[in-house]
Design a protein around this motif. Structure first.
Motif, PDB file in Angstrom:
ATOM      1  N   PRO A 332       0.827  -1.210   0.000  1.00  0.00           N
ATOM      2  CA  PRO A 332       0.000   0.000   0.000  1.00  0.00           C
ATOM      3  C   PRO A 332       0.859   1.257   0.000  1.00  0.00           C
ATOM      4  N   THR A 333       0.455   2.253  -0.780  1.00  0.00           N
ATOM      5  CA  THR A 333       1.179   3.523  -0.857  1.00  0.00           C
ATOM      6  C   THR A 333       0.176   4.671  -0.889  1.00  0.00           C
ATOM      7  N   VAL A 334       0.653   5.865  -0.572  1.00  0.00           N
ATOM      8  CA  VAL A 334      -0.153   7.088  -0.673  1.00  0.00           C
ATOM      9  C   VAL A 334       0.721   8.186  -1.260  1.00  0.00           C
ATOM     10  N   ASP A 335       0.096   9.281  -1.587  1.00  0.00           N
ATOM     11  CA  ASP A 335       0.820  10.490  -1.962  1.00  0.00           C
ATOM     12  C   ASP A 335       1.723  10.885  -0.794  1.00  0.00           C
ATOM     13  N   ASP A 336       3.019  11.082  -1.047  1.00  0.00           N
ATOM     14  CA  ASP A 336       3.946  11.423   0.032  1.00  0.00           C
ATOM     15  C   ASP A 336       3.553  12.698   0.767  1.00  0.00           C
ATOM     16  N   ALA A 337       2.822  13.584   0.109  1.00  0.00           N
ATOM     17  CA  ALA A 337       2.381  14.815   0.751  1.00  0.00           C
ATOM     18  C   ALA A 337       1.298  14.560   1.789  1.00  0.00           C
ATOM     19  N   ALA A 379       3.147   0.417  -6.734  1.00  0.00           N
ATOM     20  CA  ALA A 379       2.778   1.608  -7.498  1.00  0.00           C
ATOM     21  C   ALA A 379       3.178   2.855  -6.709  1.00  0.00           C
ATOM     22  N   VAL A 380       4.074   3.643  -7.265  1.00  0.00           N
ATOM     23  CA  VAL A 380       4.579   4.850  -6.614  1.00  0.00           C
ATOM     24  C   VAL A 380       3.878   6.060  -7.201  1.00  0.00           C
ATOM     25  N   PHE A 381       3.290   6.898  -6.336  1.00  0.00           N
ATOM     26  CA  PHE A 381       2.577   8.096  -6.786  1.00  0.00           C
ATOM     27  C   PHE A 381       3.556   9.237  -7.003  1.00  0.00           C
ATOM     28  N   VAL A 382       3.418   9.903  -8.156  1.00  0.00           N
ATOM     29  CA  VAL A 382       4.212  11.091  -8.481  1.00  0.00           C
ATOM     30  C   VAL A 382       3.255  12.249  -8.702  1.00  0.00           C
ATOM     31  N   PRO A 383       3.322  13.301  -7.909  1.00  0.00           N
ATOM     32  CA  PRO A 383       2.366  14.399  -8.059  1.00  0.00           C
ATOM     33  C   PRO A 383       2.625  15.234  -9.294  1.00  0.00           C
ATOM     34  N   PRO A 387       0.141  23.879  -8.577  1.00  0.00           N
ATOM     35  CA  PRO A 387       0.174  24.335  -7.178  1.00  0.00           C
ATOM     36  C   PRO A 387      -1.118  24.048  -6.430  1.00  0.00           C
ATOM     37  N   ASP A 388      -2.234  23.966  -7.135  1.00  0.00           N
ATOM     38  CA  ASP A 388      -3.518  23.722  -6.491  1.00  0.00           C
ATOM     39  C   ASP A 388      -4.046  22.335  -6.820  1.00  0.00           C
ATOM     40  N   ARG A 389      -3.153  21.386  -7.034  1.00  0.00           N
ATOM     41  CA  ARG A 389      -3.551  20.062  -7.490  1.00  0.00           C
ATOM     42  C   ARG A 389      -4.417  19.351  -6.461  1.00  0.00           C
ATOM     43  N   GLY A 390      -5.273  18.446  -6.962  1.00  0.00           N
ATOM     44  CA  GLY A 390      -6.004  17.551  -6.092  1.00  0.00           C
ATOM     45  C   GLY A 390      -5.127  16.399  -5.652  1.00  0.00           C
ATOM     46  N   GLY A 394      -1.775  13.376 -10.634  1.00  0.00           N
ATOM     47  CA  GLY A 394      -0.414  12.895 -10.813  1.00  0.00           C
ATOM     48  C   GLY A 394      -0.436  11.547 -11.501  1.00  0.00           C
ATOM     49  N   TRP A 395       0.632  10.788 -11.310  1.00  0.00           N
ATOM     50  CA  TRP A 395       0.790   9.527 -12.017  1.00  0.00           C
ATOM     51  C   TRP A 395       1.219   8.425 -11.055  1.00  0.00           C
ATOM     52  N   LEU A 396       0.944   7.202 -11.455  1.00  0.00           N
ATOM     53  CA  LEU A 396       1.442   6.030 -10.763  1.00  0.00           C
ATOM     54  C   LEU A 396       2.487   5.346 -11.634  1.00  0.00           C
TER      55      LEU A 396
END
Length: 459
Positions: A332-337, A379-383, A387-390, A394-396
């Motif tokens: 399991p992974t999430v957006d690092d932010a 699957a690694v998330f890349v934003p 600047p106002d992204r949801g 981004g991409w996996l």
């Protein structure tokens, strides 16, 4: 291969025999120009002719793909050159670990402008952006334990929180690196005995430890196994009071990988992770261990994890658990932010469903199927750079491999439409064995790359 060949040396798990590199890789679709950096992934790859006795014990190998301005410039793979490359054992006869002679085979991250290859029973190994090994790092002599392969970077402070565990006291030690990479705090966290603590979690104010019943024993392969007598607990430690953990008993289970944790408006700590029952972890352990007798489709099917949530209420002194989905999953992974903060989306990998996106708001799951003959890596998330992204803008990135181990791709998915067609697929020059964890490292995180890109811009 014969019927006696362990599962971890066959098919999509089979190691490759050498190091190669290739340039100008074929791309199907269009690589987003924002993807300028490196996707690096670590995993076990025993040296030719070696059988490490367990999938987890093979020599570490990094696989890297360099992307820049819509091109896939290169692929290369390199062993992480640790002490075991020269035949040194990582487990001493007295049960202690030689922290400079390990197989750094589990994760690869960037912190403070440096790239670190990680394994939980040793020091981190510094590698170059071209994947050459520099050597072990003990942070100027301040690190005296092993370092987990699953540190957590606070997205606000930039601090890197991690821990080390061992077969002898101290069994568990918490550490914190500054954003610049200086080890600024270490503290023992008392636990009852030597357990295999693979992962943990942080919130903005706490660390959450998992003290679970996989305990140390001297045996072939990995020196840990299920212990019916140990029990299971979650430990909550205030980050401003290192070492002072409060423990909450839970039903016995095992967790290799945490998705995320956060504190809700009521002050409760919410923890999501890939949960194995007692029978599931025993089946999984046998399937990837030294005994060919366990390598059956039934054993593999039984040894799966599902997504669980624990909710810890410190005020009431209680913890509850709930199963969030039926799909078997891992990594399991999430957006690092969102690390340590509430997240809507969680990504995972399923042996049957492909790449998954769990939507906590809708209670739904989207799947990118790969078919029965292809296996997805983490699957690694890349934003995106907006600047106002949801949260899902981004991409996996995931390395996929055919089950026969003969072909691999770097798959790029739109995280806002995981079930849709890939944004791009990069054909890799060889089959990449299934591995563990990786990271997207943008050029902006590496000082040398920042300088090189600035020079090109100036020209």
């Amino acid at each position: 291969m014969t019927t006696e060949t362990p599962l971890y040396l066959q098919g999509h798990l089979a190691p490759v025999p050498d190091e190669i590199e290739a340039v100008d890789l074929p791309v199907t679709g269009t690589l987003p120009p924002e993807l300028t950096g490196r996707y690096l992934r670590n995993g076990p790859n025993p040296l030719p002719g070696q059988d490490p006795g367990h999938w987890f014990a093979g020599q570490g190998m990094l696989h890297g793909v360099r992307l820049r301005e819509g091109r896939a410039e290169w692929y290369r793979n390199r062993w992480v050159r640790t002490g075991t490359m020269e035949g040194r054992a990582f487990l001493r006869p007295d049960g202690t670990f030689d922290r400079t002679a390990v197989v750094a085979n589990t994760h690869v991250i960037e912190h403070g402008g440096r790239i670190l290859a990680l394994v939980e029973n040793g020091f981190p190994y510094v590698v170059t952006p071209e994947l050459d090994t520099v050597g072990p790092d003990d942070f100027r002599g301040r690190l005296t334990t092993a370092m987990t392969a699953h540190p957590k970077s606070d997205p606000v402070t930039g601090d890197l929180h991690f821990f080390g565990y061992g077969a002898l006291p101290p069994y568990l030690t918490y550490h914190r690196l500054s954003a610049a990479g200086e080890l600024v705090r270490s503290a023992e966290v008392p636990v009852a005995g030597p357990t295999m603590m693979h992962d943990f979690a942080i919130t903005d104010r706490h660390a959450v430890f998992l003290d679970l019943p996989m305990t140390f024993r001297l045996q072939k392969g990995m020196p840990y196994g299920w212990d019916d007598t140990y029990g299971a607990r979650l430990g909550v430690m205030p980050l401003d009071r290192p070492g002072e953990a409060r423990w909450f008993e839970i039903e016995p289970c095992y967790v290799f990988h945490v998705g995320n944790a956060y504190e809700d408006a009521a002050g409760r700590i919410v923890l999501d992770a890939a949960h194995y029952t007692r029978d599931a972890i025993k089946a999984a352990w046998e399937t990837i261990g030294p005994s060919p007798s366990g390598h059956t489709s039934a054993a593999a099917a039984a040894g799966v994890a599902t997504l669980y949530r624990w909710t810890i209420d410190p005020a009431a002194g209680t913890v509850t658990q709930a199963q969030l989905s039926e799909e078997g999953l891992e990594f399991p992974t999430v957006d690092d932010a969102r690390v340590g903060r509430a997240n809507r989306y969680l990504y995972a990998v399923s042996d049957t469903e492909g790449i998954l996106q769990h939507d906590a708001e809708r209670g739904s799951v989207a799947a990118h199927g790969l078919g029965p003959d292809v296996v997805a890596g983490e699957a690694v998330f890349v934003p995106s750079g907006a600047p106002d992204r949801g949260e899902a803008d981004g991409w996996l990135l995931s390395i996929t491999t055919t089950r026969d181990g003969k072909a691999s791709e770097l798959l790029v998915l739109d995280a806002t439409d995981v079930a849709g067609a890939p944004v791009a697929r990069v054909t890799l020059p060889r089959g990449v064995p299934a591995g563990f964890h990786g990271s997207w490292i943008p050029d902006s995180d590496l000082p040398a790359e920042r300088s090189e890109n600035q020079d090109e811009d100036d020209r």
